[in-house]
Design a protein around this motif. Sequence first.
Motif, PDB file in Angstrom:
ATOM      1  N   ILE A  25      -3.224   0.350   8.210  1.00  0.00           N
ATOM      2  CA  ILE A  25      -2.973  -0.907   7.490  1.00  0.00           C
ATOM      3  C   ILE A  25      -4.164  -1.316   6.614  1.00  0.00           C
ATOM      4  CG2 ILE A  25      -2.322  -3.320   7.715  1.00  0.00           C
ATOM      5  CD1 ILE A  25      -0.222  -1.324   8.749  1.00  0.00           C
ATOM      6  N   LEU A  26      -5.326  -1.511   7.224  1.00  0.00           N
ATOM      7  CA  LEU A  26      -6.476  -2.062   6.492  1.00  0.00           C
ATOM      8  C   LEU A  26      -6.980  -1.107   5.416  1.00  0.00           C
ATOM      9  CD1 LEU A  26      -8.434  -3.724   9.460  1.00  0.00           C
ATOM     10  CD2 LEU A  26      -6.701  -4.723   7.945  1.00  0.00           C
ATOM     11  N   LEU A  27      -7.123   0.176   5.766  1.00  0.00           N
ATOM     12  CA  LEU A  27      -7.568   1.145   4.759  1.00  0.00           C
ATOM     13  C   LEU A  27      -6.532   1.283   3.646  1.00  0.00           C
ATOM     14  CD1 LEU A  27      -9.628   3.297   3.861  1.00  0.00           C
ATOM     15  CD2 LEU A  27      -8.343   4.960   5.219  1.00  0.00           C
ATOM     16  N   GLY A  28      -5.244   1.300   4.006  1.00  0.00           N
ATOM     17  CA  GLY A  28      -4.201   1.408   2.992  1.00  0.00           C
ATOM     18  C   GLY A  28      -4.257   0.278   1.980  1.00  0.00           C
ATOM     19  N   LEU A  29      -4.470  -0.937   2.465  1.00  0.00           N
ATOM     20  CA  LEU A  29      -4.558  -2.095   1.570  1.00  0.00           C
ATOM     21  C   LEU A  29      -5.749  -1.979   0.628  1.00  0.00           C
ATOM     22  CD1 LEU A  29      -3.676  -4.948   4.081  1.00  0.00           C
ATOM     23  CD2 LEU A  29      -2.335  -4.320   2.064  1.00  0.00           C
ATOM     24  N   LEU A  30      -6.922  -1.621   1.166  1.00  0.00           N
ATOM     25  CA  LEU A  30      -8.118  -1.558   0.325  1.00  0.00           C
ATOM     26  C   LEU A  30      -8.093  -0.367  -0.628  1.00  0.00           C
ATOM     27  CD1 LEU A  30     -11.180  -2.705   2.467  1.00  0.00           C
ATOM     28  CD2 LEU A  30      -9.637  -4.022   1.016  1.00  0.00           C
ATOM     29  N   LEU A  31      -7.579   0.778  -0.176  1.00  0.00           N
ATOM     30  CA  LEU A  31      -7.480   1.924  -1.076  1.00  0.00           C
ATOM     31  C   LEU A  31      -6.640   1.594  -2.294  1.00  0.00           C
ATOM     32  CD1 LEU A  31      -6.975   4.948   1.366  1.00  0.00           C
ATOM     33  CD2 LEU A  31      -8.911   4.593  -0.159  1.00  0.00           C
ATOM     34  N   THR A  32      -5.613   0.791  -2.093  1.00  0.00           N
ATOM     35  CA  THR A  32      -4.712   0.432  -3.184  1.00  0.00           C
ATOM     36  C   THR A  32      -5.320  -0.637  -4.086  1.00  0.00           C
ATOM     37  OG1 THR A  32      -2.879   0.880  -1.663  1.00  0.00           O
ATOM     38  CG2 THR A  32      -2.332  -0.225  -3.723  1.00  0.00           C
ATOM     39  N   ALA A  33      -6.156  -1.494  -3.519  1.00  0.00           N
ATOM     40  CA  ALA A  33      -6.696  -2.615  -4.282  1.00  0.00           C
ATOM     41  C   ALA A  33      -8.005  -2.300  -5.004  1.00  0.00           C
ATOM     42  CB  ALA A  33      -6.935  -3.804  -3.347  1.00  0.00           C
ATOM     43  N   LEU A  34      -8.827  -1.427  -4.429  1.00  0.00           N
ATOM     44  CA  LEU A  34     -10.184  -1.236  -4.942  1.00  0.00           C
ATOM     45  C   LEU A  34     -10.308   0.003  -5.817  1.00  0.00           C
ATOM     46  CD1 LEU A  34     -12.293  -2.105  -1.750  1.00  0.00           C
ATOM     47  CD2 LEU A  34     -11.166  -3.631  -3.389  1.00  0.00           C
ATOM     48  N   ARG A  35     -11.367   0.003  -6.613  1.00  0.00           N
ATOM     49  CA  ARG A  35     -11.660   1.180  -7.424  1.00  0.00           C
ATOM     50  C   ARG A  35     -11.969   2.372  -6.514  1.00  0.00           C
ATOM     51  NH1 ARG A  35     -17.228  -1.397  -9.785  1.00  0.00           N
ATOM     52  NH2 ARG A  35     -15.788  -3.175  -9.920  1.00  0.00           N
ATOM     53  N   GLU A  36     -11.859   3.564  -7.056  1.00  0.00           N
ATOM     54  CA  GLU A  36     -11.978   4.757  -6.218  1.00  0.00           C
ATOM     55  C   GLU A  36     -13.414   5.078  -5.846  1.00  0.00           C
ATOM     56  OE1 GLU A  36     -10.006   8.084  -7.909  1.00  0.00           O
ATOM     57  OE2 GLU A  36      -8.026   7.128  -7.905  1.00  0.00           O
ATOM     58  N   ARG A  37     -14.368   4.711  -6.689  1.00  0.00           N
ATOM     59  CA  ARG A  37     -15.771   5.002  -6.389  1.00  0.00           C
ATOM     60  C   ARG A  37     -16.626   3.810  -6.770  1.00  0.00           C
ATOM     61  NH1 ARG A  37     -17.213   9.761  -4.786  1.00  0.00           N
ATOM     62  NH2 ARG A  37     -19.386   9.366  -5.315  1.00  0.00           N
ATOM     63  N   PHE A  38     -17.754   3.675  -6.056  1.00  0.00           N
ATOM     64  CA  PHE A  38     -18.697   2.609  -6.356  1.00  0.00           C
ATOM     65  C   PHE A  38     -20.105   3.185  -6.297  1.00  0.00           C
ATOM     66  CE2 PHE A  38     -21.461  -0.875  -4.638  1.00  0.00           C
ATOM     67  CZ  PHE A  38     -21.553  -1.585  -5.825  1.00  0.00           C
ATOM     68  N   LEU A  39     -20.656   3.455  -7.475  1.00  0.00           N
ATOM     69  CA  LEU A  39     -22.014   3.984  -7.606  1.00  0.00           C
ATOM     70  C   LEU A  39     -22.218   5.167  -6.676  1.00  0.00           C
ATOM     71  CD1 LEU A  39     -23.939   0.574  -7.891  1.00  0.00           C
ATOM     72  CD2 LEU A  39     -23.139   2.052  -9.732  1.00  0.00           C
ATOM     73  N   ILE A  40     -23.303   5.163  -5.906  1.00  0.00           N
ATOM     74  CA  ILE A  40     -23.619   6.279  -5.014  1.00  0.00           C
ATOM     75  C   ILE A  40     -22.943   6.143  -3.656  1.00  0.00           C
ATOM     76  CG2 ILE A  40     -25.859   6.656  -6.103  1.00  0.00           C
ATOM     77  CD1 ILE A  40     -27.138   5.264  -3.665  1.00  0.00           C
ATOM     78  N   PHE A  41     -22.227   5.043  -3.439  1.00  0.00           N
ATOM     79  CA  PHE A  41     -21.661   4.773  -2.120  1.00  0.00           C
ATOM     80  C   PHE A  41     -20.288   5.423  -1.919  1.00  0.00           C
ATOM     81  CE2 PHE A  41     -24.481   1.198  -3.108  1.00  0.00           C
ATOM     82  CZ  PHE A  41     -25.341   1.291  -2.041  1.00  0.00           C
ATOM     83  N   GLY A  42     -19.746   6.026  -2.963  1.00  0.00           N
ATOM     84  CA  GLY A  42     -18.466   6.692  -2.825  1.00  0.00           C
ATOM     85  C   GLY A  42     -17.304   5.720  -2.800  1.00  0.00           C
ATOM     86  N   PHE A  70       0.841  -1.209   0.000  1.00  0.00           N
ATOM     87  CA  PHE A  70       0.000   0.000   0.000  1.00  0.00           C
ATOM     88  C   PHE A  70       0.871   1.253   0.000  1.00  0.00           C
ATOM     89  CE2 PHE A  70       0.437  -1.427   4.425  1.00  0.00           C
ATOM     90  CZ  PHE A  70       0.805  -0.273   5.107  1.00  0.00           C
ATOM     91  N   ALA A  71       2.007   1.192  -0.697  1.00  0.00           N
ATOM     92  CA  ALA A  71       2.970   2.300  -0.710  1.00  0.00           C
ATOM     93  C   ALA A  71       2.337   3.598  -1.205  1.00  0.00           C
ATOM     94  CB  ALA A  71       4.176   1.930  -1.574  1.00  0.00           C
ATOM     95  N   GLU A  72       1.410   3.514  -2.158  1.00  0.00           N
ATOM     96  CA  GLU A  72       0.792   4.733  -2.696  1.00  0.00           C
ATOM     97  C   GLU A  72      -0.251   5.318  -1.753  1.00  0.00           C
ATOM     98  OE1 GLU A  72      -2.305   3.384  -5.969  1.00  0.00           O
ATOM     99  OE2 GLU A  72      -0.567   2.041  -5.919  1.00  0.00           O
TER     100      GLU A  72
END
Length: 242
Positions: A152-169, A88-90
């Motif tokens: 740790i957990l947010l860093g991993l998911l921010l790096t792995a997942l798309r930036e937005r999902f429909l209306i849920f952000g 999650f370096a980025e």
Amino acid sequence: MIERFLLEAFIQVVGLALIAILLVKTKAKENYLRVLFFALIFIVYQVALVLPRLVSGLNFFESNWNWEGKIFGIILGVICYFVFRNYFAENDFFTFRQNPENKKKTWIVAISVIVLMSVLYFFIGKSDFSAETLAFQLTMPGLDEEIMFRGILLGLLLTALRERFLIFGNPAILLTAILFGFLHAFGLSKDYKLSFDIISFLHTGIGGYVFAWLALRSESLFLPILTHGLTNFFAALATMLK
């Protein structure tokens, strides 16, 4: 006994991990590994928090609060940072440096949260004065939970997942906030009966969302840790002033 805590953590995280798999931004091996690490680290973290209950020799303090478990959580978070930081370096928020573009906005939100929760708890809560409670609330939850959840957990998911999902952000912020709510609201009793406190879930889930937003906007854990600790401290103090 450890099996119950492992099962509890697995139930809390497995559904969210499956949703995360569906929301990876690219079907790359590294992204699936990040989601896997997200789930496994959370499960190990849950065990770290209850270690003093599992091993009597780890109860170092005579206290009403889980100082030992929180310390183990902090140690685990630091270890996980050095082991998994390349994944999650980025989105590495382990820095004091704030994003200058969002500094004013994030500080306004942080101060507003501290004031709002202090006023709210003054009217809805009541407790006896306890210096230990104030010391614990000022230090342990903010350090332990922000390092693990928003570091740790947010860093991993921010790096792995798309930036937005429909209306849920941002799905990473939403999923970690839900997991944060589950941590505080969901449990298994000794006879494996499920319990779920909807008020605790909403309260901590919304808090987790705000802390994650602060981490993302400020690009640092400094403000989430500070806000979390001061919110807990002044909210606890407010209940003692009545």
